[in-house]
Design a protein around this motif. Structure first.
Motif, short mmCIF file in Angstrom:
data_model
loop_
_atom_site.label_atom_id
_atom_site.label_comp_id
_atom_site.label_asym_id
_atom_site.label_seq_id
_atom_site.Cartn_x
_atom_site.Cartn_y
_atom_site.Cartn_z
N ALA A 140 0.84 -1.20 0.00
CA ALA A 140 0.00 0.00 0.00
C ALA A 140 0.87 1.25 0.00
N GLY A 141 0.33 2.33 -0.57
CA GLY A 141 1.03 3.60 -0.51
C GLY A 141 1.60 4.02 -1.84
N ILE A 142 2.42 5.09 -1.81
CA ILE A 142 2.95 5.68 -3.03
C ILE A 142 4.47 5.74 -3.01
N ASP A 143 5.11 4.93 -2.18
CA ASP A 143 6.56 4.95 -2.10
C ASP A 143 7.18 4.54 -3.42
N ARG A 144 8.42 4.94 -3.62
CA ARG A 144 9.13 4.65 -4.86
C ARG A 144 9.17 3.16 -5.21
N PRO A 145 9.47 2.25 -4.25
CA PRO A 145 9.47 0.83 -4.61
C PRO A 145 8.12 0.34 -5.14
N VAL A 146 7.02 0.84 -4.57
CA VAL A 146 5.69 0.46 -5.05
C VAL A 146 5.52 0.89 -6.50
N ARG A 147 5.93 2.11 -6.81
CA ARG A 147 5.77 2.61 -8.17
C ARG A 147 6.70 1.91 -9.15
N MET A 148 7.88 1.52 -8.70
CA MET A 148 8.79 0.77 -9.56
C MET A 148 8.19 -0.59 -9.91
N MET A 149 7.60 -1.25 -8.92
CA MET A 149 6.98 -2.54 -9.18
C MET A 149 5.77 -2.37 -10.10
N ALA A 150 5.02 -1.30 -9.90
CA ALA A 150 3.86 -1.04 -10.76
C ALA A 150 4.29 -0.83 -12.20
N ALA A 151 5.48 -0.27 -12.40
CA ALA A 151 5.96 0.00 -13.75
C ALA A 151 6.23 -1.27 -14.54
N LEU A 152 6.28 -2.42 -13.86
CA LEU A 152 6.40 -3.69 -14.56
C LEU A 152 5.13 -4.03 -15.33
N CYS A 153 4.04 -3.39 -14.97
CA CYS A 153 2.72 -3.77 -15.48
C CYS A 153 2.17 -2.67 -16.38
N ALA A 154 1.55 -3.08 -17.47
CA ALA A 154 0.89 -2.10 -18.32
C ALA A 154 -0.37 -1.56 -17.67
N THR A 155 -0.93 -2.37 -16.75
CA THR A 155 -2.20 -1.99 -16.12
C THR A 155 -2.09 -2.11 -14.61
N ALA A 156 -2.64 -1.13 -13.91
CA ALA A 156 -2.74 -1.20 -12.45
C ALA A 156 -4.20 -1.02 -12.06
N LEU A 157 -4.69 -1.92 -11.22
CA LEU A 157 -6.03 -1.80 -10.66
C LEU A 157 -5.90 -1.14 -9.29
N VAL A 158 -6.46 0.05 -9.15
CA VAL A 158 -6.43 0.76 -7.87
C VAL A 158 -7.71 0.43 -7.12
N VAL A 159 -7.53 -0.16 -5.94
CA VAL A 159 -8.65 -0.64 -5.13
C VAL A 159 -9.02 0.45 -4.13
N ALA A 160 -10.31 0.77 -4.06
CA ALA A 160 -10.78 1.81 -3.15
C ALA A 160 -12.12 1.39 -2.56
N ASN A 161 -12.52 2.09 -1.51
CA ASN A 161 -13.87 1.95 -0.98
C ASN A 161 -14.42 3.34 -0.71
N ASP A 162 -15.54 3.42 0.01
CA ASP A 162 -16.20 4.72 0.14
C ASP A 162 -15.68 5.58 1.29
N GLU A 163 -14.64 5.13 2.00
CA GLU A 163 -14.11 5.94 3.09
C GLU A 163 -13.35 7.15 2.52
#
Length: 266
Positions: A140-163
């Protein structure tokens, strides 16, 4: 330890390439059901006949194996320590897909320097050649390692709820994922919605912020309705589609799985 992770495959992918068929499951904050969704989506895709590997990319708080009741002989930490091919850490599970498990509470993995993370990502690119689909459960979060791992993927599903705090953090994550040098296509999944109407309202709130401030319109890819059977399945360490295949949340995940090939053709 060497920076390289030995590959069992003969060819190597370019270091900056995305993984064909890879989907990142992401969230701005924890507690929104991201890991459960990653597991359920992996199983739904496997039930469609795809060869799927689920990579636990939450390097400090990994728990995919716990939710599945797995005890891998080799986890990600062991593979790195022993300089083993990443394929050695791929553990089959009864739900029909393979898991590359992390190591919960591992400070060594959570605090991995960025120059060490790159060889790990390259190892994942290489092992992906054995699968039709790679699902990456990000931290979870927006740290650089998270974004680097996300860059492996053409698509990211961002999961949210109503909070409100979840929506704020989801917006921040979408902003980062779409503004990085290797931006992902972002889709939104609303989890634990009271009903479809509430899910659509939650999406509308997040979409409006993205439109107003980022000038983008990430699509709504799925609404997962609130279902008491989800928590019961997690407590039983059994995937929902195995334990309660007719549950409304299971049906919603299967509908989401049907959307994945339409948005991720890379």
């Amino acid at each position: 330890m060497s920076d390289a992770i030995t590959s069992p495959l003969g060819a190597t992918a370019p270091e900056n390439s995305t993984i064909p068929g890879a989907v990142a499951i992401a969230s701005g904050k924890g507690g929104v059901g991201k890991t459960w969704l990653a597991i359920s989506l992996a199983q739904a895709l496997a039930r469609k006949g795809e060869r799927v590997v689920l990579f636990d990319g939450d390097l400090g708080l990994a728990n995919v194996d716990i939710q599945l009741g797995l005890t891998p002989a080799i986890d990600l930490g062991t593979a790195i320590e022993r300089q083993l091919p990443l394929s050695r850490a791929a553990t089959p599970c009864a739900a029909g897909f393979d898991v590359i498990a992390g190591r919960s509470g591992s400070g060594g993995l959570a605090n991995m320097p960025l120059h060490r993370l790159a060889p790990l990502m390259q190892g994942l690119r290489e092992v992906s050649g054995q699968y039709d689909r790679v699902i990456i459960d990000l931290g979870a979060g927006i740290d650089r390692p998270v974004r680097m791992m996300a860059a492996l993927c053409a698509t990211a599903l961002v999961v949210a709820n109503d909070e409100p705090t979840t929506l704020t953090d989801a917006y921040a994550l979408i902003k980062m994922l779409t503004s990085d040098q290797a931006p992902c296509r972002v889709g939104i999944v609303v989890n634990s919605a009271q009903d479809v109407a509430q899910g659509q309202q939650t999406y509308a709130t997040l979409s409006k912020a993205c439109n107003n401030f980022l000038k983008i319109d990430p699509p709504l890819l799925g609404i997962i309705r609130r279902d008491a059977k989800v928590k019961e399945a997690i407590r039983a360490q059994t995937p929902l589609l195995t334990r309660h295949p007719g549950a409304v949340a299971a049906l919603d995940v299967e509908a989401l799985a049907g959307q994945i090939p339409l948005i991720n053709l890379t």
